[in-house]
Design an enzyme around this catalytic site. Structure first.
Site, PDB file in Angstrom:
ATOM      1  N   ARG A  17     -12.163 -11.295  -5.673  1.00 30.92           N
ATOM      2  CA  ARG A  17     -10.866 -10.333  -5.093  1.00 30.92           C
ATOM      3  C   ARG A  17     -10.380  -9.673  -6.242  1.00 30.92           C
ATOM      4  O   ARG A  17     -10.809  -9.419  -7.475  1.00 30.92           O
ATOM      5  CB  ARG A  17      -9.218 -11.771  -5.700  1.00 30.92           C
ATOM      6  CG  ARG A  17      -9.852 -12.896  -6.485  1.00 30.92           C
ATOM      7  CD  ARG A  17      -8.997 -13.092  -7.560  1.00 30.92           C
ATOM      8  NE  ARG A  17      -8.150 -12.258  -7.284  1.00 30.92           N
ATOM      9  CZ  ARG A  17      -7.743 -11.316  -8.573  1.00 30.92           C
ATOM     10  NH1 ARG A  17      -9.175 -11.321  -9.754  1.00 30.92           N
ATOM     11  NH2 ARG A  17      -7.106 -10.547  -8.562  1.00 30.92           N
ATOM     12  N   GLY A  18      -9.324  -9.271  -5.667  1.00 38.12           N
ATOM     13  CA  GLY A  18      -8.634  -8.085  -5.841  1.00 38.12           C
ATOM     14  C   GLY A  18      -9.271  -6.692  -5.345  1.00 38.12           C
ATOM     15  O   GLY A  18     -10.654  -6.833  -5.501  1.00 38.12           O
ATOM     16  N   ALA A  19      -8.632  -6.002  -5.287  1.00 36.25           N
ATOM     17  CA  ALA A  19      -8.961  -5.132  -3.817  1.00 36.25           C
ATOM     18  C   ALA A  19      -9.994  -4.491  -4.538  1.00 36.25           C
ATOM     19  O   ALA A  19     -10.687  -4.414  -3.739  1.00 36.25           O
ATOM     20  CB  ALA A  19      -7.892  -4.176  -3.990  1.00 36.25           C
ATOM     21  N   ASP A  24      -2.911  -3.209  -3.570  1.00 29.88           N
ATOM     22  CA  ASP A  24      -4.490  -3.430  -2.434  1.00 29.88           C
ATOM     23  C   ASP A  24      -4.163  -2.709  -2.013  1.00 29.88           C
ATOM     24  O   ASP A  24      -5.479  -2.210  -0.567  1.00 29.88           O
ATOM     25  CB  ASP A  24      -4.363  -4.811  -1.907  1.00 29.88           C
ATOM     26  CG  ASP A  24      -4.221  -5.888  -3.127  1.00 29.88           C
ATOM     27  OD1 ASP A  24      -2.944  -5.937  -3.328  1.00 29.88           O
ATOM     28  OD2 ASP A  24      -5.307  -6.690  -3.610  1.00 29.88           O
ATOM     29  N   ARG A  75     -10.374 -10.750   4.795  1.00 31.73           N
ATOM     30  CA  ARG A  75      -9.270 -10.393   4.610  1.00 31.73           C
ATOM     31  C   ARG A  75      -8.157  -9.701   4.990  1.00 31.73           C
ATOM     32  O   ARG A  75      -9.338  -7.591   4.838  1.00 31.73           O
ATOM     33  CB  ARG A  75      -9.306 -10.563   3.501  1.00 31.73           C
ATOM     34  CG  ARG A  75      -9.523 -12.124   2.282  1.00 31.73           C
ATOM     35  CD  ARG A  75      -9.191 -12.178   0.759  1.00 31.73           C
ATOM     36  NE  ARG A  75      -8.552 -12.176   0.676  1.00 31.73           N
ATOM     37  CZ  ARG A  75      -7.523 -12.098  -0.253  1.00 31.73           C
ATOM     38  NH1 ARG A  75      -8.144 -11.785  -1.757  1.00 31.73           N
ATOM     39  NH2 ARG A  75      -5.622 -12.776  -0.537  1.00 31.73           N
ATOM     40  N   GLN A  81      -3.185 -16.437  -9.872  1.00 31.06           N
ATOM     41  CA  GLN A  81      -4.152 -15.036 -11.203  1.00 31.06           C
ATOM     42  C   GLN A  81      -3.688 -15.061 -11.761  1.00 31.06           C
ATOM     43  O   GLN A  81      -4.555 -14.544 -12.921  1.00 31.06           O
ATOM     44  CB  GLN A  81      -4.395 -14.529  -9.773  1.00 31.06           C
ATOM     45  CG  GLN A  81      -4.965 -14.461  -8.521  1.00 31.06           C
ATOM     46  CD  GLN A  81      -3.882 -15.023  -7.650  1.00 31.06           C
ATOM     47  OE1 GLN A  81      -2.497 -15.430  -7.471  1.00 31.06           O
ATOM     48  NE2 GLN A  81      -4.628 -15.087  -6.162  1.00 31.06           N
ATOM     49  N   ASN A 103       1.389  -5.485  -2.984  1.00 26.22           N
ATOM     50  CA  ASN A 103       0.003  -6.309  -3.987  1.00 26.22           C
ATOM     51  C   ASN A 103       0.907  -7.685  -3.932  1.00 26.22           C
ATOM     52  O   ASN A 103       1.567  -7.934  -3.123  1.00 26.22           O
ATOM     53  CB  ASN A 103       0.628  -5.476  -5.520  1.00 26.22           C
ATOM     54  CG  ASN A 103       0.229  -5.925  -7.047  1.00 26.22           C
ATOM     55  OD1 ASN A 103      -0.958  -5.898  -5.946  1.00 26.22           O
ATOM     56  ND2 ASN A 103       0.717  -6.309  -7.885  1.00 26.22           N
ATOM     57  N   LYS A 104       0.234  -8.587  -4.584  1.00 25.15           N
ATOM     58  CA  LYS A 104       0.358 -10.139  -4.372  1.00 25.15           C
ATOM     59  C   LYS A 104       1.943 -10.205  -4.780  1.00 25.15           C
ATOM     60  O   LYS A 104       2.752  -9.309  -5.247  1.00 25.15           O
ATOM     61  CB  LYS A 104      -0.220 -10.291  -5.900  1.00 25.15           C
ATOM     62  CG  LYS A 104       0.346 -11.854  -6.303  1.00 25.15           C
ATOM     63  CD  LYS A 104      -0.925 -12.695  -4.999  1.00 25.15           C
ATOM     64  CE  LYS A 104      -2.649 -12.612  -4.663  1.00 25.15           C
ATOM     65  NZ  LYS A 104      -2.941 -12.577  -3.907  1.00 25.15           N
TER      66      LYS A 104
HETATM   67  O1  MRU Z   1      -5.050 -12.381  -3.795  1.00 24.67           O
HETATM   68  P1  MRU Z   1      -5.548 -11.503  -4.402  1.00 24.67           P
HETATM   69  O2  MRU Z   1      -6.379 -11.852  -6.071  1.00 24.67           O
HETATM   70  O3  MRU Z   1      -6.896 -10.845  -4.242  1.00 24.67           O
HETATM   71  O4  MRU Z   1      -4.935 -10.237  -5.121  1.00 24.67           O
HETATM   72  C1  MRU Z   1      -4.602  -9.569  -5.647  1.00 24.67           C
HETATM   73  C2  MRU Z   1      -3.828  -8.384  -6.195  1.00 24.67           C
HETATM   74  O5  MRU Z   1      -3.319  -8.467  -5.512  1.00 24.67           O
HETATM   75  C3  MRU Z   1      -3.651  -6.984  -7.256  1.00 24.67           C
HETATM   76  O6  MRU Z   1      -3.113  -6.697  -7.435  1.00 24.67           O
HETATM   77  C4  MRU Z   1      -4.735  -5.557  -6.556  1.00 24.67           C
HETATM   78  O7  MRU Z   1      -5.577  -6.479  -5.516  1.00 24.67           O
HETATM   79  C5  MRU Z   1      -4.817  -4.992  -6.926  1.00 24.67           C
HETATM   80  S1  MRU Z   1      -6.592  -5.384  -8.451  1.00 24.67           S
HETATM   81  C6  MRU Z   1      -6.919  -4.089  -8.716  1.00 24.67           C
END
Ligand code: MRU
Length: 339
Positions: free
Chosen positions: A53-55, A244, A96, A203, A254-255
């Site tokens: 996970r994470g972009a 993201d 996703r 997270q 973002n999250k």
């Molecule tokens: O749902 P997730 O855990 O994939 O969400 C991740 C985030 O929101 C991060 O802040 C974002 O992807 C940046 S990662 C460098």
């Protein structure tokens, strides 16, 4: 550094055969376990359940995952091979919707395959992997560059608030929002990171606090609903988060919970920074209202039986609340115009 997404060779020195190797983040912080994957269904499922996970990490995993699954395509026809790779890419793309790095990495791999104009299928399989490894390599370089451009924002004894995880576990290397923190720490600066728990999948407390603590950086976990109070107490000098997808005008997804933090930061006069690679910028979208927001399984949110749940996984922070956007190219100040 944690090797969140890598290529695992199965045969000594040769790149192929191989597998996508990821840390299974659903098991953290209790266990550090790796998954080795080369089957499309299991890779799509791993992205969906947030094992990776994470972009930026999703982008790297999709590119390496495409190469891992494409190595098993049985055909001598380059045309047939490319058509089957496109089908695999469509399946990965459906995992996703919000992080644009997923689509960016898949498009880049497919374009490379078509552009290299090779008729030998085994050579095409290698090309697909070479491009995926280039994406990973660039991601590692990007993390370091963001760290260098952002570390001077962190003063000695600063308090930094971050949300979700935009660290080593979200990228190929140091992370985005956490990279300036790693860089400042490497230089011997002392500071405290307040890591939001990040409901509903935690997270922040499971991943960010774990990786910063492991690196010897002072980190404090707070519940999401404590941010206003912690700011009011004067403990926070800046907010630093990842993204993201960033629209052309600088609106940043973002999250879920990030937008609220930006509003709070503005109220308290605290600078709010977004750190993300240029692969996260989607200049085709004029503003953040066009960014698709993933709605996740209600079961992730604790609720009494029979009660409906709404579970959007992301929100969009308007550009007017963002003091600066740090990419691998430097610190951008408003107004933002990305092409
Ligand atoms: O749902 P997730 O855990 O994939 O969400 C991740 C985030 O929101 C991060 O802040 C974002 O992807 C940046 S990662 C460098």
């Amino acid at each position: 550094m944690l090797e969140t997404v890598r290529w695992k060779r199965m045969n000594g020195t040769d790149l192929l055969p191989g597998k996508l190797r990821i840390i299974d983040q659903t098991k953290l912080p209790k266990e550090l376990v790796f998954l080795e994957l080369d089957e499309i269904g299991e890779i799509v499922a791993a992205i969906k359940r947030l094992s990776v996970r994470g972009a930026p990490a999703i982008g790297c995993a999709a590119a390496l995952g495409l190469a891992a699954t494409a190595q098993h395509i049985e055909t001598d026809s380059a045309e047939r091979f490319i058509a089957e790779v496109e089908t695999l890419a469509e399946k990965l793309a459906a995992s996703r919707p919000t992080a644009v790095n997923l689509f960016w990495a898949l498009n880049r791999s497919l374009s490379h395959l078509i552009r290299c104009d090779i008729s030998d299928v085994s050579e095409l399989k290698r090309e697909l992997l070479r491009e995926a490894l280039a994406i990973l390599e660039e991601d590692i370089g990007m993390c370091r560059a963001i760290g260098e451009h952002g570390e001077n924002l962190i003063a000695e004894n600063a308090g930094i608030l971050t949300h979700c995880n935009a660290g080593a576990l979200a990228t190929g290397d140091f992370g985005t929002a956490l990279s300036p923190m790693y860089a400042a720490h490497e230089q011997g600066r002392v500071f405290t990171v307040y890591s939001d728990e990040t409901r509903p999948l935690l997270q922040g407390s499971r991943l960010t606090a774990w990786e910063l603590n492991r690196a010897g950086i002072d980190v404090v976990t707070i519940c999401d609903n404590m941010a206003a109070q912690v700011m009011k107490e004067g403990k926070i000098d800046l907010v630093m988060v990842g993204s993201d997808r960033i629209a052309a005008n600088g609106d940043a997804a973002n999250k879920i919970g990030t937008y609220g933090l930006a509003v709070l930061a503005k109220h308290h006069g605290i600078p709010f920074y977004v750190a993300a690679p240029t692969s996260t910028i989607d200049a085709s979208l004029a503003h953040g209202g066009l960014i698709p927001i993933e709605i996740r399984d209600p079961a992730e949110v604790g609720a009494a039986e029979g009660v409906r749940v709404y579970n959007p996984a992301f929100d969009v922070t308007p550009n007017g609340l963002i003091s600066g956007i740090i990419t691998e190219n430097g610190l951008h100040r408003p107004p933002y115009h990305f092409h």
